[in-house]
Design a protein around this motif. Structure first.
Motif, short mmCIF file in Angstrom:
data_model
loop_
_atom_site.label_atom_id
_atom_site.label_comp_id
_atom_site.label_asym_id
_atom_site.label_seq_id
_atom_site.Cartn_x
_atom_site.Cartn_y
_atom_site.Cartn_z
N VAL A 184 0.87 -1.18 0.00
CA VAL A 184 0.00 0.00 0.00
C VAL A 184 0.91 1.23 0.00
O VAL A 184 1.84 1.33 0.80
N GLY A 240 0.99 5.60 -0.16
CA GLY A 240 0.26 6.87 -0.12
C GLY A 240 0.84 7.76 -1.21
O GLY A 240 0.53 7.61 -2.39
N GLY A 274 4.28 7.96 -1.27
CA GLY A 274 5.65 7.44 -1.39
C GLY A 274 6.70 8.41 -0.87
O GLY A 274 7.82 8.43 -1.36
N SER A 275 6.34 9.22 0.13
CA SER A 275 7.29 10.24 0.62
C SER A 275 8.13 9.74 1.79
O SER A 275 8.92 10.48 2.36
N ASN A 276 7.93 8.46 2.15
CA ASN A 276 8.80 7.88 3.18
C ASN A 276 9.28 6.51 2.71
O ASN A 276 9.50 5.63 3.53
N PRO A 309 4.73 16.12 3.59
CA PRO A 309 4.12 15.44 2.44
C PRO A 309 3.40 14.16 2.87
O PRO A 309 3.61 13.66 3.97
N SER A 361 -1.40 7.70 5.99
CA SER A 361 -0.02 7.30 6.28
C SER A 361 0.50 7.97 7.56
O SER A 361 1.50 7.52 8.13
N GLN A 421 3.99 6.24 11.00
CA GLN A 421 5.21 6.58 11.77
C GLN A 421 4.93 7.72 12.76
O GLN A 421 5.85 8.33 13.26
N GLY A 465 5.75 13.85 12.90
CA GLY A 465 5.99 14.88 13.90
C GLY A 465 6.86 15.99 13.34
O GLY A 465 7.65 15.78 12.42
N VAL A 501 -4.82 1.34 6.93
CA VAL A 501 -5.49 2.50 7.53
C VAL A 501 -6.45 3.08 6.50
O VAL A 501 -6.04 3.48 5.40
N ARG A 514 10.26 25.46 6.87
CA ARG A 514 10.43 24.22 6.11
C ARG A 514 10.91 24.50 4.69
O ARG A 514 11.77 23.79 4.18
P1 FAD Z 1 4.24 6.35 1.99
O1 FAD Z 1 5.65 6.79 1.88
O2 FAD Z 1 3.49 6.07 0.74
O3 FAD Z 1 4.16 5.08 2.94
C1 FAD Z 1 4.96 4.99 4.11
C2 FAD Z 1 4.78 3.60 4.72
O4 FAD Z 1 3.46 3.44 5.22
C3 FAD Z 1 4.97 2.45 3.72
O5 FAD Z 1 5.58 1.38 4.40
C4 FAD Z 1 3.56 2.09 3.30
O6 FAD Z 1 3.42 0.75 2.85
C5 FAD Z 1 2.79 2.35 4.59
N1 FAD Z 1 1.42 2.79 4.34
C6 FAD Z 1 1.04 3.87 3.61
N2 FAD Z 1 -0.29 4.03 3.65
C7 FAD Z 1 -0.77 3.03 4.42
C8 FAD Z 1 -2.08 2.65 4.84
N3 FAD Z 1 -3.16 3.34 4.46
N4 FAD Z 1 -2.21 1.56 5.64
C9 FAD Z 1 -1.12 0.85 6.02
N5 FAD Z 1 0.15 1.15 5.65
C10 FAD Z 1 0.32 2.22 4.86
N6 FAD Z 1 7.79 12.96 8.32
C11 FAD Z 1 7.61 13.45 9.57
O7 FAD Z 1 7.21 12.71 10.48
N7 FAD Z 1 7.90 14.75 9.86
C12 FAD Z 1 8.35 15.61 8.94
O8 FAD Z 1 8.59 16.77 9.24
C13 FAD Z 1 8.52 15.14 7.61
N8 FAD Z 1 8.99 15.96 6.65
C14 FAD Z 1 9.17 15.50 5.38
C15 FAD Z 1 9.65 16.37 4.41
C16 FAD Z 1 9.84 15.93 3.11
C17 FAD Z 1 10.36 16.90 2.07
C18 FAD Z 1 9.54 14.58 2.76
C19 FAD Z 1 9.71 14.11 1.36
C20 FAD Z 1 9.08 13.70 3.73
C21 FAD Z 1 8.89 14.14 5.06
N9 FAD Z 1 8.42 13.29 6.07
C22 FAD Z 1 8.22 13.77 7.34
C23 FAD Z 1 8.17 11.86 5.79
C24 FAD Z 1 6.77 11.59 5.17
O9 FAD Z 1 6.21 12.77 4.67
C25 FAD Z 1 5.81 10.99 6.20
O10 FAD Z 1 6.32 9.78 6.71
C26 FAD Z 1 4.42 10.71 5.58
O11 FAD Z 1 3.50 10.36 6.58
C27 FAD Z 1 4.46 9.61 4.53
O12 FAD Z 1 3.21 9.63 3.85
P2 FAD Z 1 3.03 8.92 2.46
O13 FAD Z 1 1.57 8.95 2.14
O14 FAD Z 1 3.93 9.46 1.46
O15 FAD Z 1 3.43 7.42 2.87
#
Ligand code: FAD
Ligand code: EPU
Length: 346
Positions: A47, A49, A51-53, A113, A118, A122, A125, A175, A217
């Protein structure tokens, strides 16, 4: 559900590496997830979202399912705003919308992002606030029973960049929605770094905090639309107070944050910076020059470039400080999650 014809992963993760999945499907309702799990029992599934982590370490030999569940419902009591938000809503759009609606509480988490669904994974924060503080509940789809279950914030076992979804419920629950509780009595949180400059504002409101967080930021973190990255690549390491005390005798200006009586959190960005690694480049991957905790794709990086750079950072910091960095970014291998410790680099 919608099956995409183009299977390039490039648009679906913020590192923007040129890799492919076997199949990419958009899930537009919760039942789509169940159908995919039923129809493809033996395929690896992931799954995603925004892809930002995530760092794809190679092509993904399975199905990537994009969370496209939409919808926001609002209720209120005399003391709180209660929001029920579908997992596929964009996080920053939600934060901006709540601020415009006069529902403060999420302003410190602006510009992170990713999707709402998502955020609990994690426990995102920033700037002195974590997701868990406004989380009321998380609705999950349990893949074994096919049933939806509501977990209270307490049941999610949130910690620093951690939750039950990274442990007991990993690969078992999706989720689908998040419930938020935003108190109408607003308390600003402006103790972190440059946010304290807001102390001088007379009638401080959430919009001021939101704007300041966005400004800070934008000045430090690369915009993934311009430079591929996944935010902080490593977690800030939590170490024994005795190790931190020893390091402080040699580096009196080392930033640190007390966690409890016996542990201290160090700033991984500072440790990497002290090693002179800002701007360090391997192939198309580089340590960001404004924030050493961010690894970037400065042009056609391969997964091996990013992984080799990450290993170099880990080794250099360990050799200099005796501190082991753990990556925050989730690594996806060909069929399942992996990590730097087990990957064999050339
Ligand atoms: P994804 O990267 O798509 O997924 C992350 C993980 O969660 C993967 O393992 C995925 O399989 C799993 N997943 C996704 N959706 C679901 C679901 N619905 N159910 C079960 N599992 C799922 N993070 C912070 O905490 N603080 C920050 O200040 C912060 N700043 C950032 C700044 C930048 C420029 C970037 C690129 C990233 C930053 N991040 C930060 C990290 C990121 O934004 C967060 O972790 C965010 O929550 C990831 O969301 P996503 O939808 O892109 O998840
Ligand atoms: N620092 C340096 N050099 C650097 C980077 C940082 O010396 O290159 C120093 C700073 O001067 C400061 C300390 O390290 O004294 C901490 O830096 P900063 O305030 O930029 O925050 P961070 O610890 O690097 C964490 C989160 C970020 C979050 C910010 C703001 C982690 C792993 N990272 O970064 O989250 O936005 O605080 O709260 O906890 C993310 O998780 O992806 C992320 C970006």
């Amino acid at each position: 559900m919608k099956i995409l014809t183009n299977t390039s992963l490039k648009p679906y993760h913020t590192f923007g590496l040129a890799l492919n999945a076997k199949e990419i499907i958009k899930a537009q309702k919760a039942d789509d997830f169940l159908q995919i799990w039923k129809q493809k029992p033996d395929e690896p599934k992931l799954v995603v979202g925004e892809g930002s982590n995530l760092l794809f370490c190679e092509d993904f030999a399975g199905v990537v399912i994009l969370n496209c569940l939409k919808g926001i419902e609002v209720k209120e009591t005399s003391t709180e705003w209660l929001l029920h938000v579908a997992g596929g809503e964009n996080w920053h759009d939600l934060v901006s919308w709540t601020i415009e609606q006069g529902m403060p509480g999420l302003e410190n988490l602006a510009l992170i992002p990713g999707l709402v669904g998502s955020a609990p994974i994690q426990n995102i924060g920033a700037y002195g606030v974590e997701f868990k503080e406004s989380c009321d509940y998380v609705d999950v789809l349990m893949l074994d029973s096919g049933k939806t279950q509501r977990l209270s914030a307490k049941a999610c076992e949130f910690g620093y960049r951690d939750s039950i979804f990274k442990r007991q419920l990993k690969d078992k629950a999706i989720v689908i929605a998040v419930g938020f509780k935003l108190p109408k009595q607003w308390e600003p949180v402006i103790g972190y770094g440059a946010l304290s400059e807001l102390n001088d504002i007379e009638s401080l409101d959430a919009k001021h905090v939101y704007n300041k967080v966005c400004q800070i930021r934008r000045s430090k973190l690369p915009d993934p639309k311009e430079i591929g990255n996944a935010g902080s690549f490593f977690k800030n390491p939590v170490v024994a107070t005795s190790l931190a005390d020893n390091l402080r005798t040699e580096y009196p200006n080392m930033p640190s944050f007390g966690v409890n009586d016996s542990e201290v959190k160090l700033a991984a960005g500072w440790l990497i910076d002290q090693c002179g690694l800002k701007g360090h480049r391997i192939g198309g991957a580089a340590v960001h020059s404004q924030q050493a905790l961010v690894l970037t794709n400065i042009g056609n990086a391969t997964a091996t470039d990013v992984l080799t750079l990450a290993q170099k950072v880990v080794d250099t910091v360990y050799d200099r400080f005796g501190v082991t960095l753990e990556h925050e970014v989730r690594f996806m291998g060909r069929t399942a999650e992996t990590n730097l410790e087990v990957i064999c680099l050339p």
